[in-house]
Design an enzyme around this catalytic site. Structure first.
Site, PDB file in Angstrom:
ATOM      1  N   LYS A   8       0.827  -1.223   0.000  1.00 47.65           N
ATOM      2  CA  LYS A   8       0.000   0.000   0.000  1.00 47.65           C
ATOM      3  C   LYS A   8       0.858   1.270   0.000  1.00 47.65           C
ATOM      4  CE  LYS A   8      -2.187  -1.052   3.863  1.00 47.65           C
ATOM      5  NZ  LYS A   8      -1.752  -2.407   4.242  1.00 47.65           N
ATOM      6  N   ARG A 139      -0.990  -8.375  13.593  1.00 45.08           N
ATOM      7  CA  ARG A 139      -1.491  -7.438  12.581  1.00 45.08           C
ATOM      8  C   ARG A 139      -2.350  -8.146  11.539  1.00 45.08           C
ATOM      9  NH1 ARG A 139       3.792  -5.270  10.806  1.00 45.08           N
ATOM     10  NH2 ARG A 139       2.683  -4.075   9.251  1.00 45.08           N
TER      11      ARG A 139
HETATM   12  P1  AMP Z   1       0.657   0.901   8.627  1.00 46.35           P
HETATM   13  O1  AMP Z   1       1.876   1.741   8.453  1.00 46.35           O
HETATM   14  O2  AMP Z   1      -0.474   1.342   7.750  1.00 46.35           O
HETATM   15  O3  AMP Z   1       0.940  -0.585   8.500  1.00 46.35           O
HETATM   16  O4  AMP Z   1       0.149   1.135  10.133  1.00 46.35           O
HETATM   17  C1  AMP Z   1       0.977   0.811  11.236  1.00 46.35           C
HETATM   18  C2  AMP Z   1       0.163   0.789  12.527  1.00 46.35           C
HETATM   19  O5  AMP Z   1      -0.438   2.086  12.749  1.00 46.35           O
HETATM   20  C3  AMP Z   1      -1.008  -0.177  12.561  1.00 46.35           C
HETATM   21  O6  AMP Z   1      -0.603  -1.500  12.903  1.00 46.35           O
HETATM   22  C4  AMP Z   1      -1.877   0.464  13.626  1.00 46.35           C
HETATM   23  O7  AMP Z   1      -1.341   0.250  14.923  1.00 46.35           O
HETATM   24  C5  AMP Z   1      -1.724   1.938  13.332  1.00 46.35           C
HETATM   25  N1  AMP Z   1      -2.720   2.411  12.328  1.00 46.35           N
HETATM   26  C6  AMP Z   1      -2.454   2.866  11.065  1.00 46.35           C
HETATM   27  N2  AMP Z   1      -3.586   3.219  10.422  1.00 46.35           N
HETATM   28  C7  AMP Z   1      -4.591   2.966  11.295  1.00 46.35           C
HETATM   29  C8  AMP Z   1      -6.000   3.104  11.211  1.00 46.35           C
HETATM   30  N3  AMP Z   1      -6.609   3.540  10.091  1.00 46.35           N
HETATM   31  N4  AMP Z   1      -6.726   2.761  12.301  1.00 46.35           N
HETATM   32  C9  AMP Z   1      -6.145   2.328  13.438  1.00 46.35           C
HETATM   33  N5  AMP Z   1      -4.822   2.146  13.575  1.00 46.35           N
HETATM   34  C10 AMP Z   1      -4.047   2.466  12.505  1.00 46.35           C
END
Ligand code: AMP
Length: 182
Positions: A8, A139
């Site tokens: 993503k 996750r």
């Molecule tokens: P990512 O970089 O998108 O993989 O996000 C890393 C972490 O940030 C996730 O595992 C969540 O702990 C938090 N996070 C990111 N986006 C969201 C969201 N839309 N809602 C809740 N937690 C989020």
């Protein structure tokens, strides 16, 4: 949209680089707050470290603030948001406030074995604190339980555009661009 490690962030950046879109990544915004040691950063750090989702209210507030800074008419690619059905509903309401709407949802299809290999590689190269085997497992579970229904939610609206997420970054970027144009 797509599971953790489906590309993503990498692919959102190709739309920024090649086409001048604005990327709104909630994960990046949280990591930035944590890095700067802000109040919000202190509040959310534990969730990220455990691989759990930050509560919807905190996440939606942060997105609302970021949206205020983005000029009208800019094409926005949301990355890692919405991740719960409540966030998807909040996003519709939020975009309505700005006279905008969700035009399409890209869903990256990547087999689980390929994803695990990528996340292990990212753990070695970038040292993201949530790319450890235990947290990766959490996750995935959280994704299946909370985010899969969001894909179904958009599928019901007929706006999901599946993209084959296996290949080189450039190959996938071409497919993404074609999906975005549709
Ligand atoms: P990512 O970089 O998108 O993989 O996000 C890393 C972490 O940030 C996730 O595992 C969540 O702990 C938090 N996070 C990111 N986006 C969201 C969201 N839309 N809602 C809740 N937690 C989020």
């Amino acid at each position: 949209m797509g599971p953790p490690g489906s590309g993503k962030g990498t692919q959102a950046q190709t739309l920024v680089r090649d086409h001048g879109w604005v990327q709104l990544s909630t994960g990046d915004l949280f990591r930035d707050h944590i890095g700067r040691g802000t109040e919000l950063g202190k509040k959310v750090k534990g969730y990220l470290d455990r691989g759990e989702y930050v509560p919807d209210a905190i996440t939606v507030d942060m997105v609302r603030q970021r949206l205020r800074e983005i000029p009208a008419g800019t094409r926005i690619i949301f990355d890692g948001f919405p991740r719960t059905v409540a966030q998807a509903d909040a996003l519709d309401a939020l975009l309505g406030e700005f006279g905008r709407r969700v035009d399409g949802v890209v869903f990256f299809e990547v087999p689980r074995a390929e994803i695990l290999a990528r996340l292990n590689k990212r753990a070695r190269e970038q040292g993201r604190s949530d790319d450890t085997p235990e947290v990766i497992g959490t996750r995935f579970d959280v994704y299946e339980k909370q985010t899969r229904p969001v894909v179904d939610h958009y599928q019901a609206k007929g706006i999901v555009r599946p993209v084959d997420g296996v290949g080189t970054v450039d190959d996938i970027a071409k497919r993404l661009r074609a999906a975005a144009e549709r």
